[in-house]
Motif scaffolding. Structure first.
Motif, PDB file in Angstrom:
ATOM      1  N   ARG A  93       0.737  -1.349   0.085  1.00  0.00           N
ATOM      2  CA  ARG A  93      -0.095   0.583   0.036  1.00  0.00           C
ATOM      3  C   ARG A  93       0.536   1.501  -0.268  1.00  0.00           C
ATOM      4  N   VAL A 123       1.531   5.431   1.294  1.00  0.00           N
ATOM      5  CA  VAL A 123       0.670   5.673   2.623  1.00  0.00           C
ATOM      6  C   VAL A 123       1.479   7.370   2.343  1.00  0.00           C
ATOM      7  N   ASP A 175      -6.322   7.032  -6.143  1.00  0.00           N
ATOM      8  CA  ASP A 175      -6.395   7.771  -5.228  1.00  0.00           C
ATOM      9  C   ASP A 175      -6.476   8.916  -5.183  1.00  0.00           C
ATOM     10  N   THR A 176      -7.388   9.723  -3.814  1.00  0.00           N
ATOM     11  CA  THR A 176      -6.846  10.932  -3.987  1.00  0.00           C
ATOM     12  C   THR A 176      -6.803  10.913  -2.021  1.00  0.00           C
ATOM     13  N   PHE A 177      -5.991  11.529  -2.005  1.00  0.00           N
ATOM     14  CA  PHE A 177      -5.295  12.021  -0.373  1.00  0.00           C
ATOM     15  C   PHE A 177      -6.023  13.269  -0.508  1.00  0.00           C
ATOM     16  N   ARG A 178      -5.937  13.826   0.942  1.00  0.00           N
ATOM     17  CA  ARG A 178      -6.911  14.471   1.076  1.00  0.00           C
ATOM     18  C   ARG A 178      -5.923  15.091   2.690  1.00  0.00           C
ATOM     19  N   PRO A 184     -12.643  14.597   4.627  1.00  0.00           N
ATOM     20  CA  PRO A 184     -11.884  13.471   6.258  1.00  0.00           C
ATOM     21  C   PRO A 184     -10.416  13.320   4.929  1.00  0.00           C
ATOM     22  N   ASP A 185      -9.816  12.966   6.100  1.00  0.00           N
ATOM     23  CA  ASP A 185      -8.334  12.781   6.505  1.00  0.00           C
ATOM     24  C   ASP A 185      -8.300  11.645   5.315  1.00  0.00           C
ATOM     25  N   HIS A 186      -7.925  11.712   5.048  1.00  0.00           N
ATOM     26  CA  HIS A 186      -6.862  10.056   3.819  1.00  0.00           C
ATOM     27  C   HIS A 186      -6.113  10.435   3.249  1.00  0.00           C
ATOM     28  N   THR A 187      -4.695   9.401   3.806  1.00  0.00           N
ATOM     29  CA  THR A 187      -3.542   9.614   3.463  1.00  0.00           C
ATOM     30  C   THR A 187      -3.655   7.754   2.965  1.00  0.00           C
ATOM     31  N   SER A 215      -3.812   4.544   0.908  1.00  0.00           N
ATOM     32  CA  SER A 215      -4.131   4.020  -0.186  1.00  0.00           C
ATOM     33  C   SER A 215      -4.981   2.833   0.679  1.00  0.00           C
ATOM     34  N   SER A 216      -6.113   2.140  -0.309  1.00  0.00           N
ATOM     35  CA  SER A 216      -6.386   0.658   0.018  1.00  0.00           C
ATOM     36  C   SER A 216      -5.474  -0.605  -0.459  1.00  0.00           C
TER      37      SER A 216
END
Length: 117
Positions: free
Chosen positions: A32, A34, A58-61, A66-69, A71-72
């Motif tokens: 994955r 990060v 993917d789109t990291f926020r 919501p924070d998203h850092t 990937s799957s």
């Protein structure tokens, strides 16, 4: 009567053999990506590649709810792999390739450091 008993015995033996099998099931290896961007507030569309083949987007926020850092996880074969990542869109940033060794049942991580100014 004797034949019937023999049939049940054979059926029961087959069931025990099938249930008693101890063939280990190998867990898949996974990787994955990060994003590590502690001083940024951004939305970053990122494309991932594994061994030179695009694996996904993917789109990291970062600091935008919501924070998203992370990937799957992507399933890979056991062994050594080259992981690559790049942003896409009007702003392009390419991270240096990372070589990881994936082992059964483990999750290898490519940490993508990113600093905003």
């Amino acid at each position: 009567m004797r034949v019937v008993r023999h049939g049940y015995f054979s059926l029961g033996t087959a069931a025990l053999v099938a249930c008693g099998s101890t063939v280990p099931v190998e867990q898949p290896a996974q990787v994955r990506f990060v994003l590590d961007a502690p001083f940024c507030s951004s939305v970053l569309p990122v494309q991932f590649a594994i061994d030179g083949i695009t694996a996904g987007n993917d789109t990291f926020r970062v600091h935008f709810p919501p924070d998203h850092t992370a990937s799957s996880a992507f399933a890979v074969t056991v062994g050594t792999h080259v992981l690559a990542a790049r942003t896409f869109g009007p702003f392009v940033y390419v991270w240096r390739d990372t070589v990881v060794t994936a082992s059964p049942g483990n999750l290898a991580t490519d940490t993508l450091s990113f600093y905003c100014s």
